[in-house]
Design an enzyme around this catalytic site. Structure first.
Site, PDB file in Angstrom:
ATOM      1  CB  SER A 174      -8.092   0.648   6.100  1.00  0.00           C
ATOM      2  OG  SER A 174      -8.818   1.857   6.079  1.00  0.00           O
ATOM      3  CE  LYS A 232      -3.833   1.920   2.793  1.00  0.00           C
ATOM      4  NZ  LYS A 232      -4.621   1.741   4.033  1.00  0.00           N
ATOM      5  CB  SER A 234      -8.104   3.443   3.119  1.00  0.00           C
ATOM      6  OG  SER A 234      -7.178   2.849   4.017  1.00  0.00           O
TER       7      SER A 234
END
Lengths: 485, 477
Positions: A177, A78, A153
Site C-alpha cells: 500500500s 494518511k 491503499s
C-alpha cells in the site's frame, strides 16, 4: 519561485538560512492544494488553520535558532494515522466522527521533528484496496492521468506528493500500500522492516503485516524521513529496540561490487512490456554503477497471494470487530436489540470490499477450518521468509518491478476483486517476510504513466535500499517529469 | 442405579497488580464507572497492548505453588466475540500455549489426603461490566474492570463430590490469598468459579455428557449448585432422559440452575495468535527467583505448627487458614513461649470477638504483645482465667495493655492468704446450717461456699487458693 516543487532537502537549506519562513511554505502548499486538489482529490481534510498556527510556532522557534530535522516541512498523513483532536476515519463511514484523544507515535515524532501536518489524505477503506476507490469519500485520481487510479491503499498520500500538494506524506503498507501507489504516481515509497517504525496509533488492518513509511520526491528525502520515523516505542510491543542509523550517511556511497538479485519467479509473464523494458534499463544503470545482476530464486512466490489473502483478512476480521456501534463512530438509529444494532451498524458502516475481507477472515478462522487455512498459511509464511533469507545470502538487494503494469483506469477493476488483488503480486511477499522494500520511479509508459522499480533487502537493512536507490537516482538515466496539472 | 460424579473446576482469579494487564490504568475496585480507563483498555482504534510483567510473575507464583511446569515459551491469542462489555470484541487470553501446565494440589477431606490434578494455568484479561436498570430500555457499560489481569486455573476432572470440589476450591483460594496475588473476594468477583459436572454409572470408564455451571458466587453456592446438578442428572438418566451439553446458570435464591445456552448456541471464538504481543519467554533464572519469593504455603505451615507447637491438627488448620492470623499467632507464641495457651486464646476469645464484629485479624485491637502479657499474668496468678476473659474484652474495645486495665479497674486477683482466710471465716460464721449439712456429708455445698466467697471478693479471689483454703477450713472446724 514555486515553493511546492521543493524537496525536503532543498527546503531545509532555505529554512536553515532563513531564506524562507515556514509560514510562507505552508501558504504556498495551501494555495497549491486549492488549485489542484479539486482534480486530484488527494486530501479528505486539509488542516489550513492548524497548519498555519504550527508554522508560526516553527518560525518563532527558528528565530530563536531552534532548527530541527523537518522544521517547517509540510507533511500529509494518511487518514489511518490517529491525530489528537482531528477526525480520523480510515475513510470508512463506520468511523465518521471519530476524534482520537491521542496522536499516533509517528505523528508525535513528526511534530517533535518540526514537521507541519498539512492534512489527512484519502485511502481505500481501512487500507483494503489497491486503487483508493473504496474510500467513503470517493476516489483519488492519478495526477499523471486524472482518468486513472493513483494506486492504493495509500493513494491519497502518493498523489499528494506527486502533485506537489505536500513535500512528503505518510502511508501504511500491509501488502504494498505504499510501494504500489508510489510506483503508479512516480514518487519514492518506502516500507520499512516490520518493527522498525512504531504502529501505535496506526489503525490496524493486519497487525502482523502493517508498517508505516514515507512517500517522498527523492531517495534522499526518504532517508531523512525514515531517520525521524524509525525507532523503538514502548507503546508497541512489536517495535524493535535497535539503534537507528543515520540513513542519510549512506547516500552517495557507491555500489561497486554489489550483487543485485533478480528473482526469476517475478519475471515470468504477466509483466507489461513497457514495465519490463524500464526494469531492463534499471539493471543496465546498476551495472554501469559497478553492480552485477544475479539470477536468484524465491521458490514459494506462487503461494504469496494465497497466504496473504488468508492471513490479512483473518487478522482484519478480528481488528475490525471493535467497530460495533457501541462506543464511537457510527451507530444506526433504529434497531430492535443488541444483535440487530451490531448487524445494521456493521452492514451500513462498512463498504463491500471490507465486508468481503471480514467474511473471508472469519471463515478461515472458524472452528474446523483454522488448521486447513490459517495454520497452513502461517507455515507457508515461514517458508516465504526462509526464501528471502536464502536469497540474501547470495545477493545484497533484490530488484523487481513494483507492479506488473502502470496505473489502470478508474472503475476498471472494481468489479473484479481477483484482478485487483493481482496488482499487488510483487509487493505482498515483502510484508509476509517482514523485510523492507522501496519503490523508486524508473521510467514512463508511452502514454506518460510512471513506472516503478522495487528493491528489497534483509531485515533492518533499509540503509542498503537507500544506498542502492540513491545511486540509481543519481545516475540520472531517465528524466523525471512532473504531472501536467 | 449408582453413579460416579465427575467434576472439573475452572477458577478465574483477579490478580492484585496495581495496574491493568495491558495498560497503566488502576485496577482498584469500586471507582466511579469508566474512571479507570484509557484508549488502550477502551479498545480505541490504533492502540496496542503492552504486557504488565508483574502479571506474569504473579501467575508464575501460583503455578509454582500448585506444582505446575512453567512453559519457557507461552503466547497470547485472541478470543473473538461481540459483547458491549468487551470493547475490542476480542479477549486477549492464552490458548494453545499457556504459561503453566501439569500441576496438582493435595487436599484434605475427612482426614484423608487427595491429589487433584491441575491441567493448566493461563493469563488473560477481564471484561467490563454491564449495569442493567429495570426502568430503562437500555444498559450501562462500565469498563473499569476491562483489562484487569486474571489467571484461569483449570483442574483435571478429578473431583467426585461437591464436598471435594469445595475443599479444592478452598485450598486454591487459601493459596492465592497466601501468595498475596488475589484478594479472593467472591462477592466482588475477584475469585470466580465455573464447574463442569457429569455423572457416569459406577465402574464406567467413559465420562457422561457434562454441563457447565456458572454464576456461583460463594463456596456454599458452588457446593449447592453441584449437588443440585448431580441430582438433576441422576433424575434425568433414571427416568430415561439424557443429559445434554449445555451451560447452566445457578440461581441461588431459587436453589436451582437454568439452561443458559446449549452446544449449538456455543460461540465459535475463532482463536488465533495475537499479532500485537510477543510470546512470553521465561528462563530458569526467573523461575528460580519466583520460587525463592514464595512464602511458606498453608499446608507446610500447618504441618510445622503441629510439629513445633504440638497443637492439634484442627487448631493448626484454623490458625493457618488466614496468613495474617498465622503471623499473629506465631508472634504471640514468640513473645509468650506458650504455644498451647496462645492457640486456645487466639482460637477462642480473639476469633470470637472478631467474628461478632465481622472483622478479621488485621482489625484486631488486641496486640500480640498484649495477649502474650495476658497469658503471663494468668500464669503468675495475677488474674484468673475467668477474669482474663473480661480483661481481653476491655483490651479489644480499648486497645489497651492488660496490666493497664487490671490497674485501672482494680481487677487484680486476691492471692493474699490472710485476706481469703478472713473472708472464709466470715462466711462460715454467717452460714452455720450449711456448714453443718456439709460436714454431715452434703459435698455439693462446697460450691455454695465457693460462690459466697467469690461474691464477697467481687470475683477476685484466686480460685485455686480459695479452693485449697476452703477445703482446709471447712474440714478443720
Amino acid at each position: 519561485m514555486e515553493l511546492h516543487f521543493l524537496t525536503i532537502g532543498e527546503l531545509r537549506e532555505k529554512i536553515a538560512t532563513r531564506e524562507i519562513a515556514a509560514t510562507t511554505v505552508v501558504r504556498s502548499i495551501l494555495k497549491r492544494i486549492a488549485e489542484v486538489d479539486t482534480q486530484v482529490h488527494a486530501y479528505i481534510n486539509v488542516l489550513s488553520e492548524s497548519a498555519m498556527a504550527e508554522a508560526e510556532l516553527i518560525d518563532a522557534a527558528i528565530a530563536k535558532g531552534i532548527i530541527k530535522p523537518l522544521s517547517g516541512v509540510p507533511i500529509a498523513l494518511k487518514d489511518i494515522c490517529c491525530t489528537k483532536g482531528i477526525e480520523t476515519t480510515c475513510c470508512s463511514r463506520i468511523l465518521r466522527g471519530f476524534i482520537p484523544p491521542y496522536d499516533a507515535t509517528v505523528v508525535e515524532k513528526l511534530r517533535e521533528a518540526g514537521a507541519i501536518i498539512i492534512g489527512k489524505t484519502n485511502m481505500d477503506e481501512f487500507a483494503m484496496g489497491s486503487s483508493t476507490e473504496t474510500s467513503c469519500f470517493g476516489a483519488t485520481r492519478n495526477p499523471y492521468d486524472l482518468t486513472r487510479i493513483p494506486g492504493g491503499s495509500s493513494g491519497g498520500s502518493a498523489a499528494a506528493v506527486a502533485a506537489d500538494e505536500c513535500l512528503a506524506a505518510i502511508g501504511s503498507d500491509t501488502g504494498g500500500s505504499i510501494r504500489q501507489p508510489a510506483a503508479l504516481c512516480g514518487v519514492v515509497g518506502l516500507k520499512p522492516t516490520y518493527g522498525r517504525v512504531s504502529r501505535f496509533g496506526l489503525i490496524a488492518f493486519a497487525s502482523s503485516l502493517d508498517q508505516i513509511g514515507p512517500f517522498t520526491k527523492t531517495v534522499a528525502d526518504s532517508a531523512l524521513m525514515l531517520s525521524v520515523l524509525a525507532g523503538y516505542d514502548a507503546k508497541d510491543s512489536t517495535s524493535v529496540n535497535l539503534p537507528v542509523p543515520d540513513y542519510s550517511a549512506f547516500l552517495g556511497r557507491d555500489i561497486r561490487g554489489w550483487r543485485i538479485g533478480i528473482p526469476r519467479e517475478y519475471f515470468i509473464g504477466g509483466i507489461d512490456t513497457e514495465t519490463q523494458s524500464a526494469l531492463d534499463g534499471v539493471m543496465r544503470t546498476l551495472q554501469a554503477c559497478g553492480a552485477s545482476c544475479v539470477d536468484i530464486s524465491l521458490p514459494h512466490t506462487e503461494y504469496c497471494l494465497a497466504v496473504y489473502y488468508i492471513v490479512a483478512p483473518a487478522e482484519a476480521s478480528s481488528n475490525l470487530a471493535r467497530y460495533d456501534g457501541i462506543k464511537y463512530g457510527m451507530r444506526v438509529e433504529k434497531f430492535s436489540d443488541l444483535k440487530d444494532l451490531y448487524k445494521k451498524t456493521r452492514s451500513q458502516g462498512f463498504g463491500s470490499e471490507v465486508k468481503r475481507r471480514i467474511m473471508l477472515g472469519t471463515y478461515v478462522l472458524s472452528s474446523g477450518y483454522y488448521d486447513a487455512y490459517y495454520k497452513k498459511a502461517s507455515r507457508v509464511r515461514t517458508l516465504i521468509k526462509q526464501d528471502f533469507a536464502d536469497a540474501f545470502r547470495v545477493c545484497d538487494v533484490i530488484l523487481t518491478p513494483t507492479t506488473p503494469s502502470a496505473a489502470f483506469k478508474i472503475g476498471e477493476k472494481t468489479n473484479d476483486p481477483m484482478q485487483m488483488y493481482l496488482s499487488d503480486i510483487f509487493t505482498i511477499s515483502t510484508n509476509l517476510a517482514g523485510i523492507p522494500g522501496i519503490s523508486v520511479p524508473c521510467g514512463y509508459t508511452a502514454s506518460g504513466l510512471p513506472i516503478g522499480a522495487q528493491f528489497l533487502a534483509g531485515h533492518f537493512e533499509e540503509a542498503k535500499l537507500l544506498q542502492v536507490t540513491a545511486a540509481y537516482e543519481q545516475a540520472g538515466t531517465f528524466i523525471k517529469r512532473r504531472p501536467k496539472i | 442405579m449408582d453413579f460416579t460424579t465427575v467434576i472439573g473446576l475452572e477458577v478465574h482469579a483477579q490478580l492484585l497488580t496495581k495496574s491493568k494487564i495491558f495498560c497503566s490504568c488502576s485496577t482498584t475496585f469500586g471507582a466511579s464507572p469508566n474512571s479507570h480507563t484509557c484508549p488502550v483498555c477502551l479498545g480505541m482504534p490504533g492502540v496496542l497492548p503492552v504486557l504488565n510483567k508483574t502479571v506474569v510473575e504473579f501467575a508464575m507464583k501460583m503455578a509454582l505453588a500448585t506444582n505446575c511446569n512453567i512453559n519457557k515459551f507461552s503466547s497470547f491469542a485472541r478470543k473473538n466475540y461481540f459483547y458491549p462489555d468487551l470493547p475490542k470484541a476480542y479477549q486477549i487470553s492464552q490458548y494453545s500455549e499457556p504459561l503453566a501446565e501439569h500441576g496438582y494440589m493435595d487436599i484434605e477431606l475427612d482426614g484423608k489426603m487427595k491429589r487433584i490434578g491441575i491441567t493448566r494455568i493461563h493469563i488473560e484479561e477481564d471484561a467490563g461490566k454491564l449495569l442493567h436498570d429495570d426502568h430503562n430500555p437500555f444498559s450501562y457499560v462500565d469498563l473499569n474492570r476491562t483489562g484487569v489481569p486474571l489467571i484461569e486455573i483449570v483442574s483435571e476432572p478429578d473431583m467426585h463430590s461437591a464436598e471435594e470440589a469445595a475443599a479444592y476450591l478452598r485450598a486454591l483460594h487459601e493459596i492465592l490469598v497466601y501468595l498475596e496475588i488475589c484478594d479472593g473476594t467472591m462477592e466482588e468477583g475477584s475469585f470466580r468459579c465455573d464447574a463442569n459436572v457429569s455423572i457416569m454409572p459406577v465402574g464406567s470408564q467413559e465420562f457422561g455428557t457434562r454441563a457447565e455451571l456458572k454464576n456461583m458466587n460463594s463456596f456454599r453456592n458452588v457446593q449447592r449448585a453441584i449437588e443440585y446438578e448431580v441430582k438433576r442428572q441422576s433424575y434425568l438418566i433414571e427416568n430415561g432422559g439424557r443429559v445434554i451439553q449445555e451451560t447452566r446458570l445457578w440461581d441461588a435464591n431459587a436453589g436451582v440452575s437454568n439452561s443458559m445456552r446449549g452446544k449449538e448456541e456455543a460461540h465459535d471464538y475463532r482463536y488465533f495468535p495475537d499479532p500485537d504481543l510477543l510470546p512470553v519467554i521465561v528462563n530458569d533464572d526467573w523461575i528460580a527467583r519466583m520460587r525463592e519469593s514464595l512464602p511458606e504455603l498453608p499446608a507446610a505451615k500447618r504441618a510445622r505448627f503441629i510439629a513445633d507447637y504440638e497443637i492439634p491438627a484442627y487448631d493448626a488448620g484454623v490458625l493457618t487458614a488466614d496468613k495474617r492470623l498465622s503471623f499473629y499467632y506465631e508472634e504471640v507464641v514468640r513473645l509468650s513461649g506458650k504455644p498451647k495457651q496462645a492457640s486456645n486464646w487466639v482460637m477462642g476469645e480473639v476469633l470470637r470477638l472478631l467474628n461478632e464484629d465481622k472483622k478479621d485479624i488485621s482489625a484486631c485491637a488486641v496486640s500480640p504483645a498484649g495477649l502474650a502479657m495476658l497469658l503471663e499474668l494468668i500464669e503468675k496468678g495475677t488474674i484468673s482465667g475467668k477474669m482474663a476473659k473480661d480483661v481481653i474484652v476491655e483490651m479489644y474495645v480499648a486497645g489497651a495493655m492488660p496490666d493497664e486495665i487490671i490497674a485501672t479497674k482494680g481487677l487484680s486477683q486476691i492471692s493474699d492468704e490472710s485476706a481469703i482466710i478472713a473472708t472464709i471465716t466470715d462466711i462460715i460464721a454467717k452460714n452455720p446450717e450449711q456448714l453443718e449439712q456439709f460436714r454431715a456429708g452434703k459435698d455439693k455445698l462446697f460450691g455454695f461456699f465457693v460462690g459466697q466467697a467469690m461474691k464477697a471478693t467481687g470475683g477476685k479471689a484466686n480460685p485455686a487458693l480459695l479452693n485449697d483454703l476452703l477445703k482446709k477450713m471447712l474440714a478443720a472446724n
